[in-house]
Motif scaffolding. Structure first.
Motif, PDB file in Angstrom:
ATOM      1  N   UNK A   1       0.957  -1.299   0.016  1.00  0.00           N
ATOM      2  CA  UNK A   1      -0.067   0.062  -0.082  1.00  0.00           C
ATOM      3  C   UNK A   1       0.860   1.241   0.041  1.00  0.00           C
ATOM      4  N   UNK A   2       0.371   2.216  -0.686  1.00  0.00           N
ATOM      5  CA  UNK A   2       0.792   3.650  -0.384  1.00  0.00           C
ATOM      6  C   UNK A   2      -0.070   4.698  -0.623  1.00  0.00           C
ATOM      7  N   UNK A   3      -0.782   4.804   0.635  1.00  0.00           N
ATOM      8  CA  UNK A   3      -1.839   5.950   0.372  1.00  0.00           C
ATOM      9  C   UNK A   3      -1.958   6.665   1.585  1.00  0.00           C
ATOM     10  N   UNK A   4      -2.674   7.870   1.782  1.00  0.00           N
ATOM     11  CA  UNK A   4      -2.754   8.928   2.756  1.00  0.00           C
ATOM     12  C   UNK A   4      -3.905   8.400   3.918  1.00  0.00           C
ATOM     13  N   UNK A   5      -3.596   8.489   5.113  1.00  0.00           N
ATOM     14  CA  UNK A   5      -4.387   8.430   6.101  1.00  0.00           C
ATOM     15  C   UNK A   5      -5.656   9.651   6.114  1.00  0.00           C
ATOM     16  N   UNK A   6      -6.285   9.627   6.998  1.00  0.00           N
ATOM     17  CA  UNK A   6      -7.220  10.523   7.152  1.00  0.00           C
ATOM     18  C   UNK A   6      -6.875  12.093   7.573  1.00  0.00           C
ATOM     19  N   UNK A   7      -5.626  12.097   8.014  1.00  0.00           N
ATOM     20  CA  UNK A   7      -4.925  13.150   8.202  1.00  0.00           C
ATOM     21  C   UNK A   7      -3.957  13.890   7.045  1.00  0.00           C
ATOM     22  N   UNK A   8      -4.033  13.173   6.005  1.00  0.00           N
ATOM     23  CA  UNK A   8      -3.305  13.371   4.894  1.00  0.00           C
ATOM     24  C   UNK A   8      -1.736  12.943   4.911  1.00  0.00           C
ATOM     25  N   UNK A   9      -1.216  12.029   5.881  1.00  0.00           N
ATOM     26  CA  UNK A   9      -0.162  11.496   5.883  1.00  0.00           C
ATOM     27  C   UNK A   9       0.035  10.441   5.109  1.00  0.00           C
ATOM     28  N   UNK A  10       1.055  10.359   3.945  1.00  0.00           N
ATOM     29  CA  UNK A  10       1.147   9.231   3.198  1.00  0.00           C
ATOM     30  C   UNK A  10       1.783   8.245   4.047  1.00  0.00           C
ATOM     31  N   UNK A  11       1.302   6.840   3.822  1.00  0.00           N
ATOM     32  CA  UNK A  11       1.834   5.866   4.593  1.00  0.00           C
ATOM     33  C   UNK A  11       2.038   4.554   3.355  1.00  0.00           C
ATOM     34  N   UNK A  12       3.065   3.959   3.658  1.00  0.00           N
ATOM     35  CA  UNK A  12       3.568   3.087   2.575  1.00  0.00           C
ATOM     36  C   UNK A  12       4.065   1.929   3.180  1.00  0.00           C
ATOM     37  N   UNK A  13       4.011   0.712   2.634  1.00  0.00           N
ATOM     38  CA  UNK A  13       4.262  -0.564   3.411  1.00  0.00           C
ATOM     39  C   UNK A  13       3.798  -1.991   2.777  1.00  0.00           C
ATOM     40  N   UNK A  14       4.252  -2.935   3.353  1.00  0.00           N
ATOM     41  CA  UNK A  14       3.969  -4.251   2.838  1.00  0.00           C
ATOM     42  C   UNK A  14       3.605  -4.982   4.195  1.00  0.00           C
ATOM     43  N   UNK A  15       2.530  -5.966   3.910  1.00  0.00           N
ATOM     44  CA  UNK A  15       1.664  -6.616   5.069  1.00  0.00           C
ATOM     45  C   UNK A  15       1.479  -7.983   4.222  1.00  0.00           C
ATOM     46  N   UNK A  16       2.397  -9.213   5.036  1.00  0.00           N
ATOM     47  CA  UNK A  16       2.287 -10.535   4.575  1.00  0.00           C
ATOM     48  C   UNK A  16       1.259 -10.938   5.921  1.00  0.00           C
ATOM     49  N   UNK A  17       0.479 -12.156   5.434  1.00  0.00           N
ATOM     50  CA  UNK A  17      -0.213 -12.901   6.413  1.00  0.00           C
ATOM     51  C   UNK A  17      -1.034 -11.909   7.185  1.00  0.00           C
TER      52      UNK A  17
END
Length: 176
Positions: A63-79
């Protein structure tokens, strides 16, 4: 970013409609898959992408998208394990939703406005992602993919039929 963009798997392809297998090996191959997933997501102009959306039957998303505050968050989640607020604390956010695997179609879908996702990064280190706004929607959407469910499966029958008609019309226009 060293990943290679891969074609996006489209609605109707069997790998999209069944639960994915758990990630059991956290190695260079998984890290390379994640890089390819990021490249594929960016090429398709998405904010999240599940492995089965590029034809890989594994429980991992990026994912690479903003949260409700507009802060861009990026990462990988397995399982991933998704945790939603208790019903008494749950507030629904009804918004327009689309999917790279159903290009051109959109539908209004109510989802909880907060979500927490527990899982692992590409090295096997535990991660927890707390999402609000678009990020909460993304965490739910991508986890659904790994369970073999598309957002259109959550729409009313009428809205689902409309989304699929829009998708089919755009596919015909693109090929014809």
């Amino acid at each position: 970013m060293n990943g290679q963009a891969r074609p996006i798997t489209l609605v109707g392809t069997p790998v999209l409609h069944r639960p994915c297998k758990p990630v059991e090996t956290f190695d260079d191959a998984l890290a390379e898959l994640a890089e390819d997933m990021f490249a594929s997501m960016y090429a398709a102009e998405g904010v999240g992408l599940a492995a089965n959306q590029i034809g890989v039957d594994l429980r991992v998303f990026v994912y690479d998208c903003p949260d409700a505050d507009g802060e861009r968050r990026r990462g990988v989640v397995a399982n991933p394990t998704l945790v939603l607020p208790d019903l008494a604390d749950r507030r629904l956010d009804s918004d327009d939703e689309g999917c790279l695997s159903v290009p051109g179609a959109r539908g209004t879908l109510a989802r909880p406005d907060r979500a927490t996702c527990h899982g692992f990064d590409v090295k096997g280190t535990p991660v927890t992602v707390e999402g609000t706004g678009l990020l909460a929607r993304c965490l739910q959407h991508e986890t659904d993919h790994l369970d073999g469910r598309l957002y259109i499966d959550r729409l009313s029958t009428r809205a689902r039929k409309k989304a699929l008609r829009d998708y089919e019309r755009l596919q015909e226009e693109a090929t014809g």
